[in-house]
Design an enzyme around this catalytic site. Structure first.
Site, PDB file in Angstrom:
ATOM      1  N   TYR A  84      33.906  38.237  31.296  1.00 58.49           N
ATOM      2  CA  TYR A  84      35.360  38.285  31.228  1.00 58.49           C
ATOM      3  C   TYR A  84      35.934  36.871  31.283  1.00 58.49           C
ATOM      4  CZ  TYR A  84      40.172  39.632  32.414  1.00 58.49           C
ATOM      5  OH  TYR A  84      41.534  39.799  32.415  1.00 58.49           O
ATOM      6  N   GLY A  85      35.436  36.064  32.197  1.00 57.74           N
ATOM      7  CA  GLY A  85      35.918  34.695  32.306  1.00 57.74           C
ATOM      8  C   GLY A  85      35.647  33.889  31.047  1.00 57.74           C
TER       9      GLY A  85
END
Length: 257
Positions: A162-163
């Protein structure tokens, strides 16, 4: 009506497409844009939530429509891009808020996790921007608005893929700002703190973690979707014409630490 404020912030006569617009931050932004005057198209996977959102916006007297679509494949993204122009025409404003948040322990992340996350979170904003921005430039007005994350700037509560996807979105935003500079099209991101939305429902099951995150802000609470209304209307409107390539943190001061 205040003509000066209208000249800065009114979205009358504009058209907006908001992905992920039926829940969370996307819904908060879609509501703000619609109430500021934009004819707003809600894009999401769930037909029922779309219907509820559209009915709510119409209840405010806004023009709103919904498109059911899946941004998880290239074909799905292309289908959404075409369908979203049908209710009100080509958009002046694109808000990329749709996202998925797969967070297995880092050693257990699979290639499928990577591909799924990158497709929805990074490829869809790229392809939708490619689809719409040329028309925006030809008309001399366009606003590309991305929803980023703290994880684009720092490792935070298990960033994982996600990051990485949100880091890609911020770089995409800068590339778009460069590519469309001087055409009347801008690209910016809104960077939330911890916001109470369905996307992080699992984390909200731990009240101690929620309280600790609230304590890390300067304001003393976690965010709400409605906190993004003013910033979104600003970035979508004429008053932000000289703001591009910028990440605007709407996080209660969380990132200041």
């Amino acid at each position: 009506m205040n003509a000066y404020l209208d000249s800065l912030f009114s979205l009358d006569g504009r058209t907006a497409v908001v992905t992920g617009g039926s829940s969370g931050i996307g819904r908060g932004i879609a509501t703000a844009l619609a109430r500021a005057g934009a004819a707003t198209v809600i894009v999401a996977r769930g037909e029922e939530r779309i219907r509820e959102t559209v009915e709510e916006l119409r209840g405010y007297g806004a023009r709103a429509a919904g498109v059911v679509g899946d941004l998880g494949t290239r074909e799905g993204i292309q289908a959404v891009a075409a369908a979203a122009t049908e209710p009100f025409g080509e958009p002046d404003i694109l808000v990329n808020s749709a996202g998925i948040n797969l967070r297995p322990p880092y050693p257990e992340i699979t290639q499928d996790d990577w591909d799924a996350t990158m497709t929805v979170n990074a490829l869809a904003p790229f392809l939708l921007g490619q689809r719409y921005a040329s028309g925006m430039a030809a008309r001399g007005y366009g606003r590309l608005i991305h929803i980023s994350s703290q994880q684009a700037h720092r490792a935070f509560v298990g960033s994982g893929v996600y990051g990485a996807s949100k880091g890609a979105v911020e770089s995409l935003m800068r590339s778009e700002a460069e590519a469309w500079g001087g055409t009347g099209v801008t690209s910016n991101t809104l960077v939330p703190g911890f916001v109470l939305t369905p996307l992080n429902a699992r984390l909200q099951e731990d009240p101690d973690t929620i309280a600790a995150l609230a304590a890390r802000t300067m304001i003393g609470r976690n965010g709400l979707p409605s906190d993004f209304a003013g910033a979104a209307v600003f970035l979508a409107g004429a008053g932000s014409a000289y703001v591009t390539g910028h990440s605007l943190f709407v996080d209660g001061g969380l990132s200041v630490h």
